[in-house]
Design a protein around this motif. Structure first.
Motif, mmCIF file in Angstrom:
data_model
loop_
_atom_site.group_PDB
_atom_site.id
_atom_site.type_symbol
_atom_site.label_atom_id
_atom_site.label_comp_id
_atom_site.label_asym_id
_atom_site.label_seq_id
_atom_site.Cartn_x
_atom_site.Cartn_y
_atom_site.Cartn_z
ATOM 1 N N THR A 119 0.847 -1.200 0.000
ATOM 2 C CA THR A 119 0.000 0.000 0.000
ATOM 3 C C THR A 119 0.883 1.250 0.000
ATOM 4 O O THR A 119 0.673 2.179 -0.786
ATOM 5 C CB THR A 119 -0.919 0.019 1.253
ATOM 6 O OG1 THR A 119 -1.604 -1.217 1.314
ATOM 7 C CG2 THR A 119 -1.911 1.163 1.204
ATOM 8 N N ASN A 120 1.863 1.246 0.878
ATOM 9 C CA ASN A 120 2.763 2.407 0.956
ATOM 10 C C ASN A 120 3.488 2.634 -0.366
ATOM 11 O O ASN A 120 3.680 3.764 -0.812
ATOM 12 C CB ASN A 120 3.786 2.217 2.085
ATOM 13 C CG ASN A 120 3.137 2.388 3.455
ATOM 14 O OD1 ASN A 120 2.108 3.049 3.582
ATOM 15 N ND2 ASN A 120 3.714 1.784 4.465
ATOM 16 N N ARG A 121 3.876 1.546 -1.014
ATOM 17 C CA ARG A 121 4.620 1.654 -2.272
ATOM 18 C C ARG A 121 3.734 2.212 -3.379
ATOM 19 O O ARG A 121 4.179 2.951 -4.247
ATOM 20 C CB ARG A 121 5.154 0.264 -2.633
ATOM 21 C CG ARG A 121 6.072 0.237 -3.811
ATOM 22 C CD ARG A 121 7.451 -0.303 -3.441
ATOM 23 N NE ARG A 121 8.453 0.191 -4.356
ATOM 24 C CZ ARG A 121 8.660 -0.303 -5.555
ATOM 25 N NH1 ARG A 121 7.931 -1.312 -5.998
ATOM 26 N NH2 ARG A 121 9.601 0.199 -6.329
ATOM 27 N N LYS A 122 2.446 1.845 -3.329
ATOM 28 C CA LYS A 122 1.499 2.337 -4.327
ATOM 29 C C LYS A 122 1.339 3.859 -4.185
ATOM 30 O O LYS A 122 1.304 4.588 -5.167
ATOM 31 C CB LYS A 122 0.137 1.635 -4.104
ATOM 32 C CG LYS A 122 -0.846 1.828 -5.216
ATOM 33 C CD LYS A 122 -0.509 0.943 -6.396
ATOM 34 C CE LYS A 122 -1.363 1.280 -7.603
ATOM 35 N NZ LYS A 122 -0.816 0.721 -8.837
ATOM 36 N N ILE A 123 1.251 4.301 -2.916
ATOM 37 C CA ILE A 123 1.048 5.741 -2.673
ATOM 38 C C ILE A 123 2.343 6.520 -2.911
ATOM 39 O O ILE A 123 2.324 7.622 -3.448
ATOM 40 C CB ILE A 123 0.559 6.003 -1.219
ATOM 41 C CG1 ILE A 123 -0.639 5.116 -0.873
ATOM 42 C CG2 ILE A 123 0.181 7.471 -1.028
ATOM 43 C CD1 ILE A 123 -1.044 5.172 0.595
ATOM 44 N N ALA A 124 3.457 5.925 -2.500
ATOM 45 C CA ALA A 124 4.753 6.627 -2.625
ATOM 46 C C ALA A 124 5.792 5.665 -3.209
ATOM 47 O O ALA A 124 6.550 5.043 -2.465
ATOM 48 C CB ALA A 124 5.187 7.136 -1.257
#
Ligand code: COA
Length: 163
Positions: A104-109
């Motif tokens: 999820t974090n990688r998708k956002i940033a």
């Protein structure tokens, strides 16, 4: 310069967390230990108390700083210029949750990567809740936390029981 963040609730910091901090601090040029403010958990210590305990426990590590953060982890990573999020993996049960967070974090940033360190074997079973539960029944927590944290936990438990 590789700046990293090690986020968590740290309620309280355990020897397992300190193991991850020391090892990440050796690999990264700068490590920010970040205490989450808006946790859904019902904490024993205030955020300020958790930050203070962490600061004392990491005072000997010159490239490690401790702070708190509110909101999304990746926003905090961007603000502090960190490109790496450190997480500890204790057992296979941690994996699914950690994978979901990392993805999820990688998708956002996409510019922020999550790096997993496997917890040292002697701390693989440890969690802050376990420490609090053993302390609640007056058990010995000295194998799980430092003497300073042990003292702070016992004082908190006394305050709670006297209320
Ligand atoms: N040694 C001992 N215990 C460890 C450990 C280690 N190496 N690594 C984890 N733990 C324990 C913790 O003590 C904690 O125990 P507890 O549940 O009994 O309190 C548990 O594992 C997991 O907690 P923690 O590592 O503190 O993470 P968390 O799940 O409380 O919080 C955040 C994780 C802060 C990274 C996450 O909630 C977050 O980023 N929040 C911000 C909001 C956000 O960005 N959300 C989107 C993310 S997809």
């Amino acid at each position: 310069m590789t700046r990293a963040i090690y986020p968590g609730s740290f309620d309280p910091v355990t020897r397992g967390h300190l193991d991850i901090i020391e090892r990440a601090g050796r690999t990264m040029e700068h490590l920010t230990v970040a205490v989450l403010v808006n946790s859904v958990k019902n904490p024993l210590f205030t955020v300020e108390e958790r930050v203070e305990l962490l600061r004392r426990e990491t005072a000997h590590l010159p490239n490690v700083e401790v702070t708190s953060f509110n909101g999304l982890l990746v926003d905090f990573a961007r603000e502090s210029g960190a490109k790496v999020i450190i997480r500890g993996l204790r057992a296979v049960t941690d994996f699914e949750y950690e994978l979901q967070m990392a993805q999820t974090n990688r998708k956002i940033a996409p510019e922020v990567d999550t790096l997993f360190l496997t917890t040292s074997l002697e701390y693989a079973y440890l969690s802050s809740s376990i420490v609090k539960e053993v302390a609640l029944y007056d058990g010995d927590i000295s194998a799980f936390v430092t003497p300073e944290v042990e003292h702070a936990v016992k004082e908190k438990m006394k305050q709670k029981q006297n209320r």
